[in-house]
Design an enzyme around this catalytic site. Sequence first.
Site, PDB file in Angstrom:
ATOM      1  CG  HIS A 135      -0.350   0.264   2.514  1.00 45.20           C
ATOM      2  ND1 HIS A 135       0.083  -0.742   3.339  1.00 45.20           N
ATOM      3  CD2 HIS A 135      -0.080   1.414   3.167  1.00 45.20           C
ATOM      4  CE1 HIS A 135       0.576  -0.218   4.446  1.00 45.20           C
ATOM      5  NE2 HIS A 135       0.498   1.088   4.367  1.00 45.20           N
ATOM      6  CG  ASP A 165      -0.044  -4.085   2.653  1.00 48.41           C
ATOM      7  OD1 ASP A 165      -0.077  -3.600   1.512  1.00 48.41           O
ATOM      8  OD2 ASP A 165       0.121  -3.389   3.673  1.00 48.41           O
ATOM      9  CB  SER A 238       3.401   1.280   6.267  1.00 50.41           C
ATOM     10  OG  SER A 238       2.230   1.381   7.021  1.00 50.41           O
TER      11      SER A 238
END
Length: 395
Positions: A135, A165, A238
């Site tokens: 993402h 992801d 992230s």
Amino acid sequence: MKHAAGTLAFIARFVVIGLAAAFVISLAWPGVGNHLRQRVGLGQARVATPAESTTPARSGAPQSYADAVSRAAPSVVNIYANKMVTEQAVQMYTDPVLQRLFGGRPAGPAYKRREQSLGSGVIVSSQGYVLTNNHVIANADDIQVLLYDGRVAKAKVVGADVETDLAVLKIDAGNLPVIHIADRFPVRTGDVVLAIGNPLGLNQTVTMGIVSAIGRQLSSASPEDFIQTDAAINLGNSGGALVNSEGELVGINTLLIGKAANAEGISFAIPVSTAKKVLDQIIDTGHVVRGWLGADYTFVPVAADSGLPAAARGAQVTDIYPGGPAAQAGIQPHDILLRIGADDIVDPADLRRHEAALKPGSKVEVSGLRNGAPFHTEVILAQRPPLTPTASLDG
């Protein structure tokens, strides 16, 4: 006789005077006794306390994790993913009723603007491979990687896996610091972990916490296997590294449940074992392929008054996909699956991980119980269809 009695009395008086003098000296100079014993080579006597004599020695927690950070931090990079997005100017109605009904109307031609996503990544190979979250770089037109030593490199996407992801990038740069992957001991609940990343643009930020739980599954339809931690993870973390107290990589930070859900200290990382499998497949083939039985599962129900253990092993089939491998093999809803191939099934998440690890087209024996009676069947696995990824990533 009289002479002997006088001698004894003299000795007694001498001893009493000597003890009194020693008492006074010990009050005035408390350490003189130990000093004299050391001078004559007797050393200092030490009597162990009851606690010391019964409790084994334990090593305490380190006073600093600076060594672990210095080993891991050079391998963590900042990622800036840029993409062009199209927007339309909106003119609001002056009439409050129309504004409430329609909100607004287009005003002028659409225009494009540059949007930048902020994230982190981990150098996992001297050849320039970088692991990050999908993402972070999804739909990006340009990806720039800022290295620990200040160098900037342009990155290209090798491949991505929406379900976990994860994404693999490739940069062309020499003398890259590669992170050490923890492969000696499995991560355990209660282990100290450090999250290293680029939260809110504050590059090379380190936060500390513990492993709150392992094996977390946020979607019953996915083989995900998250590490839950209370180490602070924010926007920009992230794709960054979750490392142990030795500075070894144990996970890739990916997801948090924010204060909007009245949560605090609930963050998730992809285990390094899962990330390594995805990395290897993407480097080899450019994508990830998983096996699929074509069924949905739940925990095996156990009645409170049944006398059976509360956590029965296996997985109960709740639904069968028409035309899928399970349907063709004759598996039915309410069947309890206990074994796949040579491995026992612990729970539904364990079964998901086992089937995903098998190659599509492979034949595997599945055994379990149907209406209390044992059954066996052979299933030819299909390729797992794309699934909707977990929502609300990065906050």
